[in-house]
Write an enzyme that holds these catalytic residues in place. Structure first.
Site, PDB file in Angstrom:
ATOM      1  N   LYS A  13     -67.821 -29.767 -43.707  1.00 49.38           N
ATOM      2  CA  LYS A  13     -68.904 -28.842 -43.318  1.00 49.38           C
ATOM      3  C   LYS A  13     -70.075 -29.581 -42.670  1.00 49.38           C
ATOM      4  CE  LYS A  13     -69.651 -27.314 -47.541  1.00 49.38           C
ATOM      5  NZ  LYS A  13     -68.708 -28.083 -48.366  1.00 49.38           N
ATOM      6  N   ARG A  86     -73.499 -20.628 -52.008  1.00 48.40           N
ATOM      7  CA  ARG A  86     -72.499 -21.248 -52.855  1.00 48.40           C
ATOM      8  C   ARG A  86     -72.144 -20.371 -54.055  1.00 48.40           C
ATOM      9  NH1 ARG A  86     -73.315 -26.818 -51.342  1.00 48.40           N
ATOM     10  NH2 ARG A  86     -71.811 -28.188 -52.350  1.00 48.40           N
ATOM     11  N   ARG A 125     -66.210 -41.356 -48.069  1.00 51.72           N
ATOM     12  CA  ARG A 125     -67.377 -40.919 -47.309  1.00 51.72           C
ATOM     13  C   ARG A 125     -68.546 -41.887 -47.481  1.00 51.72           C
ATOM     14  NH1 ARG A 125     -69.572 -34.882 -47.825  1.00 51.72           N
ATOM     15  NH2 ARG A 125     -69.980 -35.368 -49.997  1.00 51.72           N
ATOM     16  N   ARG A 158     -72.602 -41.684 -51.716  1.00 51.47           N
ATOM     17  CA  ARG A 158     -73.481 -40.770 -52.445  1.00 51.47           C
ATOM     18  C   ARG A 158     -73.202 -40.833 -53.937  1.00 51.47           C
ATOM     19  NH1 ARG A 158     -73.153 -35.023 -49.472  1.00 51.47           N
ATOM     20  NH2 ARG A 158     -72.852 -34.398 -51.635  1.00 51.47           N
ATOM     21  N   ARG A 169     -67.402 -31.402 -59.380  1.00 53.83           N
ATOM     22  CA  ARG A 169     -67.762 -30.586 -58.206  1.00 53.83           C
ATOM     23  C   ARG A 169     -66.608 -29.691 -57.769  1.00 53.83           C
ATOM     24  NH1 ARG A 169     -69.280 -35.020 -54.313  1.00 53.83           N
ATOM     25  NH2 ARG A 169     -69.774 -33.412 -52.799  1.00 53.83           N
TER      26      ARG A 169
HETATM   27  P1  ADP Z   1     -70.811 -31.057 -50.622  1.00 52.95           P
HETATM   28  O1  ADP Z   1     -70.596 -29.845 -49.803  1.00 52.95           O
HETATM   29  O2  ADP Z   1     -70.195 -32.288 -50.068  1.00 52.95           O
HETATM   30  O3  ADP Z   1     -70.489 -30.832 -52.064  1.00 52.95           O
HETATM   31  P2  ADP Z   1     -73.738 -30.801 -50.497  1.00 52.95           P
HETATM   32  O4  ADP Z   1     -74.545 -31.852 -49.883  1.00 52.95           O
HETATM   33  O5  ADP Z   1     -73.620 -29.497 -49.799  1.00 52.95           O
HETATM   34  O6  ADP Z   1     -72.326 -31.467 -50.721  1.00 52.95           O
HETATM   35  O7  ADP Z   1     -74.283 -30.498 -51.978  1.00 52.95           O
HETATM   36  C1  ADP Z   1     -74.551 -31.503 -52.917  1.00 52.95           C
HETATM   37  C2  ADP Z   1     -75.104 -30.915 -54.214  1.00 52.95           C
HETATM   38  O8  ADP Z   1     -76.354 -30.237 -53.940  1.00 52.95           O
HETATM   39  C3  ADP Z   1     -74.250 -29.860 -54.904  1.00 52.95           C
HETATM   40  O9  ADP Z   1     -73.270 -30.454 -55.729  1.00 52.95           O
HETATM   41  C4  ADP Z   1     -75.320 -29.096 -55.714  1.00 52.95           C
HETATM   42  O10 ADP Z   1     -75.720 -29.804 -56.863  1.00 52.95           O
HETATM   43  C5  ADP Z   1     -76.507 -29.086 -54.763  1.00 52.95           C
HETATM   44  N1  ADP Z   1     -76.507 -27.892 -53.880  1.00 52.95           N
HETATM   45  C6  ADP Z   1     -76.403 -27.909 -52.519  1.00 52.95           C
HETATM   46  N2  ADP Z   1     -76.431 -26.659 -52.026  1.00 52.95           N
HETATM   47  C7  ADP Z   1     -76.548 -25.819 -53.089  1.00 52.95           C
HETATM   48  C8  ADP Z   1     -76.609 -24.400 -53.241  1.00 52.95           C
HETATM   49  N3  ADP Z   1     -76.555 -23.574 -52.176  1.00 52.95           N
HETATM   50  N4  ADP Z   1     -76.713 -23.897 -54.484  1.00 52.95           N
HETATM   51  C9  ADP Z   1     -76.770 -24.697 -55.556  1.00 52.95           C
HETATM   52  N5  ADP Z   1     -76.699 -26.036 -55.500  1.00 52.95           N
HETATM   53  C10 ADP Z   1     -76.594 -26.601 -54.288  1.00 52.95           C
END
Ligand code: ADP
Ligand code: ZN
Length: 216
Positions: A13, A86, A125, A158, A169
């Site tokens: 994404k 999400r 990554r 990360r 996750r």
């Molecule tokens: P990825 O898609 O690789 O899991 P992101 O960078 O989108 O990574 O998200 C990393 C973390 O940030 C998530 O595991 C969560 O803890 C938090 N996070 C990001 N976006 C949201 C969201 N829309 N709602 C709740 N938590 C979020």
């Protein structure tokens, strides 16, 4: 035009959003990037979110939705959402928010990646600490080891791309985010994209799908 990218962590994404936002002139809205930025600034929001990110859990909807309100209030470009919504609650709140401005979600792309690929991709990554550019040391390595091609920043793994947190996750995704597929399939804006291809091929699939529906 407002677009959402959905998919497992590591499905591409962020990589796609960086390219598509540039090509289509959209604002790239990544809640994950915003949280990481706030954490590195040690802001109140960052301090509140930090434990959720490092544990691989979702930040509570209330905090996420406040962010949307404050960050998007003055934005006039189309939006490209990466990592948001999400949860079904977040999706409903986004629909309400856009509707209040006479807008809607125009397209949702689900980047479909087999689950076993997720683990290997996240482990490989690396992210630039300075500009956020994403690399994969197996398939799209930087020219110089551990150094960002575009800004020479250092590349890091990360905190939440470590094996124990990756497992968590994936569970959180299945439980809380997967129900969004049904939510968006119901309203006719849903497209499925095969995400096990090279990044460029995925971008092409997305752009050609947008052309088919007359959005670009
Ligand atoms: P990825 O898609 O690789 O899991 P992101 O960078 O989108 O990574 O998200 C990393 C973390 O940030 C998530 O595991 C969560 O803890 C938090 N996070 C990001 N976006 C949201 C969201 N829309 N709602 C709740 N938590 C979020
Ligand atoms: Zn960089």
């Amino acid at each position: 035009m407002n677009i959402i990218l959905l998919g497992y962590p590591g499905s591409g994404k962020g990589t796609q959003a960086q390219v598509l936002a540039r090509k289509l002139g959209l604002m790239h809205f990544s809640t994950g990037d915003i949280f990481r930025e706030e954490i590195s600034k040690r802001s109140a929001l960052g301090l509140e979110a930090a434990g959720y990110l490092s544990g691989g859990r979702l930040v509570p909807d209330k905090l996420v939705l406040d962010l949307i309100q404050s960050r998007l209030a003055t934005e006039t470009r189309g939006l490209l959402f990466d990592g948001f919504p999400r949860t079904v609650e977040q999706a409903q709140a986004l629909d309400d928010y856009l509707a209040s401005k006479g807008l809607a979600v125009d397209r949702v792309f689900f980047l479909d990646l087999p689950e076993q690929e997720v683990v290997s991709r996240l482990g490989a990554r690396r992210t630039c600490v300075k500009c956020g550019m994403i690399y994969n040391i197996l398939t799209s390595a930087p020219a110089k080891e551990n150094t960002c091609d575009s800004c020479s920043g250092a590349l890091t793994l990360r905190e939440d791309d470590k094996p124990e947190v990756i497992k968590k996750r994936i569970m959180v995704y299945r439980d809380q985010t997967e129900p969004l597929l049904a939510y968006y399939k119901g309203n006719g804006v849903f497209s499925e994209i095969k995400a096990a291809l090279a990044p460029q091929a995925i971008t092409e699939q997305i752009l050609s799908s947008l052309k088919t529906v007359g959005l670009c």
